[in-house]
Write an enzyme that holds these catalytic residues in place. Structure first.
Site, PDB file in Angstrom:
ATOM      1  CE  LYS A   1      -9.541   1.939   6.532  1.00  0.00           C
ATOM      2  NZ  LYS A   1      -9.201   2.456   5.282  1.00  0.00           N
TER       3      LYS A   1
ATOM      4  CG  ASP B   1      -0.940  -1.220   9.342  1.00  0.00           C
ATOM      5  OD1 ASP B   1      -1.640  -0.695  10.225  1.00  0.00           O
ATOM      6  OD2 ASP B   1      -0.893  -0.797   8.167  1.00  0.00           O
TER       7      ASP B   1
ATOM      8  CD1 TRP C   1      -2.592   1.729   0.481  1.00  0.00           C
ATOM      9  CD2 TRP C   1      -1.911   1.961   2.601  1.00  0.00           C
ATOM     10  NE1 TRP C   1      -3.239   2.811   1.020  1.00  0.00           N
ATOM     11  CE2 TRP C   1      -2.849   2.977   2.314  1.00  0.00           C
ATOM     12  CE3 TRP C   1      -1.357   1.908   3.875  1.00  0.00           C
ATOM     13  CZ2 TRP C   1      -3.227   3.929   3.247  1.00  0.00           C
ATOM     14  CZ3 TRP C   1      -1.741   2.853   4.806  1.00  0.00           C
ATOM     15  CH2 TRP C   1      -2.669   3.850   4.490  1.00  0.00           C
TER      16      TRP C   1
HETATM   17  C1  LIG Z   1      -3.138  -1.293   5.897  1.00  0.00           C
HETATM   18  C2  LIG Z   1      -3.552   0.062   6.371  1.00  0.00           C
HETATM   19  N1  LIG Z   1      -2.933   0.600   7.421  1.00  0.00           N
HETATM   20  C3  LIG Z   1      -3.260   1.819   7.885  1.00  0.00           C
HETATM   21  C4  LIG Z   1      -4.265   2.547   7.301  1.00  0.00           C
HETATM   22  C5  LIG Z   1      -4.549   3.922   7.845  1.00  0.00           C
HETATM   23  O1  LIG Z   1      -5.747   3.986   8.531  1.00  0.00           O
HETATM   24  P1  LIG Z   1      -6.190   5.282   9.309  1.00  0.00           P
HETATM   25  O2  LIG Z   1      -7.429   5.779   8.649  1.00  0.00           O
HETATM   26  O3  LIG Z   1      -6.467   4.801  10.700  1.00  0.00           O
HETATM   27  O4  LIG Z   1      -5.090   6.274   9.278  1.00  0.00           O
HETATM   28  C6  LIG Z   1      -4.953   2.025   6.205  1.00  0.00           C
HETATM   29  C7  LIG Z   1      -5.995   2.822   5.562  1.00  0.00           C
HETATM   30  O5  LIG Z   1      -6.444   2.597   4.487  1.00  0.00           O
HETATM   31  C8  LIG Z   1      -4.582   0.751   5.734  1.00  0.00           C
HETATM   32  O6  LIG Z   1      -5.193   0.199   4.689  1.00  0.00           O
END
Ligand SMILES: Cc1ncc(COP(=O)(O)O)c(C=O)c1O
Length: 409
Positions: A246, A211, A130
């Site tokens: 989410k 994560d 990502w």
């Molecule tokens: C794998 C992953 N980590 C972290 C995040 C970041 O999330 P947050 O909205 O809590 O900053 C995302 C958001 O899409 C994600 O897909």
């Protein structure tokens, strides 16, 4: 100063959203954004969240500053939600957490924390990755190396390749893993694979950085963190980021945690806490409280927690049924093509086995917008959109003989 700025290129994800918003077509489809949408296309606000907000407003709470470590009750709730209340790490009090403005900030702060302690540490990230995650480490000055993870052409996990690459990890290198619902591929590890990785981490002296951004979207609230629970019980130390965006549908409220799990022989956990507090303060001073307060209200009120759990279960069932529907739609428009990977994968995303060029053609001809690696948000699609995607996929496949068939990594 600003006059001199020219030819600045957006990052690829932002650039896609700029193209999308500039596309005048009434039929354009956004399969890029990482939010859950219900059948009506809305990003729903959970009932548990609305009720918690009302309870909080009725209590007339203060709005003064908090510590840079944020809402510590929320931190404890999330530690227990992801690790389980009786996890040895919690019983042995080997964890220190900060509430952060979402997991994005937690990743950035975690990278900064490590770089300030160990300048030579390298982070190992999955291929594909990502893109934003990559930036958080690069901007902290950490060197990035990739490990094979997913074969996009074959739509399968490449675990043998992953292990082979990770055997080159050194002591204090970070191994970035997704707790569940891997972004962008949706391809998760089995519990046996988590176990093998834990052994490799112990052997090499690397530090896992897990994560967790989609707890409850894959197999279940506890099932989605089984790998994390296992690895954190087996390895001496670990970094953890958790997002509430989410799982509680509070994306713009910005709540998450960054946790440091220290080894049993760590000399001074209070110094770790102070260092963590300084790290986050230097980056963003203090996280906002509202989202964290809402989550704490839910997780500390049994009736609200029950409502939240059943709402999250409903979302997961919707995601699973969308995956089945999208698979069927793609297969019926592409006779002989096996789209079963879409049903085998978890969470919101899957990557279509098409190249970067083909993805761009789909954008031009069909006004369908995806993230890099042809990442599509399966969970955000309605029936018409998946039919259009299936048609576009059939079209690029039919066009292929006249073009080289290369899948972008
Ligand atoms: C794998 C992953 N980590 C972290 C995040 C970041 O999330 P947050 O909205 O809590 O900053 C995302 C958001 O899409 C994600 O897909």
């Amino acid at each position: 100063m600003f006059r001199e700025l020219c030819d600045y290129t957006n990052d690829p994800i932002e650039a896609m959203f700029v193209r999308l918003s500039g596309d005048p077509s009434p039929d354009k489809i956004d399969l890029g954004i990482g939010v859950f949408r219900d059948d009506s296309g809305k990003v729903p606000v959970m009932r548990a969240v609305r009720q918690a907000e009302q309870q909080l407003f009725a209590r007339d709470l203060p709005k003064s500053y908090m510590s840079p470590l944020g809402n510590l009750e929320y931190c404890r709730d999330i530690e227990e939600l992801v690790l389980g209340a009786n996890h040895p790490v919690l019983l042995e009090e080997r964890i220190v957490s900060a509430q952060t403005p979402g997991a994005g900030s937690a990743l950035r702060a975690g990278a900064e924390f490590v770089h300030s302690l160990s300048e030579d540490s390298v982070v190992w990230v999955s291929e594909p990755v990502w893109g934003h995650q990559l930036e958080f480490f690069e901007k902290a000055g950490i060197q990035v190396r990739t490990y094979r993870y997913y074969d996009q052409q074959g739509s399968t996990l490449d675990f043998a390749g992953m292990l082979e690459d990770l055997r080159s990890m050194n002591e204090n290198d970070l191994l970035l893993l997704h707790g569940c619902c891997h972004n962008p591929t949706g391809q998760d590890l089995t519990i046996e694979q988590w176990d093998s990785l834990a052994d490799l981490v112990v052997e090499t002296g690397a530090v896992p950085f897990v994560d967790v951004a989609y707890q409850g979207f894959g197999k279940g609230i506890d099932e989605d963190v089984a790998g994390l629970r296992l690895i954190s019980a087996k390895v001496p130390q670990l970094l953890l980021t958790v997002s509430s965006s989410k799982s509680f549908g509070i994306y713009r409220e910005r709540a998450g945690i960054l946790s440091v799990i220290v080894s049993k022989d760590a000399k001074d956990i209070e110094s770790v806490r102070r260092k963590l507090r300084d790290t986050v303060r230097q980056l963003y001073f203090m996280a906002p409280n509202h989202g964290a307060a809402v989550v704490h209200e839910i997780l500390s009120t049994p009736e609200l927690e029950q409502i939240w759990r059943s709402e999250l279960d409903e979302i997961r069932h919707h995601v699973v049924s969308m995956r089945k529907a999208v698979r069927e739609t793609i297969e019926s428009a592409n006779p002989g093509f096996d789209a079963s990977f879409i049903e085998r994968q978890y969470g919101m995303f899957s990557c279509l086995p098409i190249s970067e060029d083909e993805q761009f053609l789909v954008e031009q001809h069909f006004h369908i917008y995806m993230l890099p690696n042809a990442r599509v948000n399966v969970a955000a699609m309605n029936g018409n959109q998946s039919a259009k995607l299936a048609e576009a996929f059939a079209w690029v496949r039919a066009e292929r003989p006249s073009r080289p068939q290369q899948v972008s990594a």
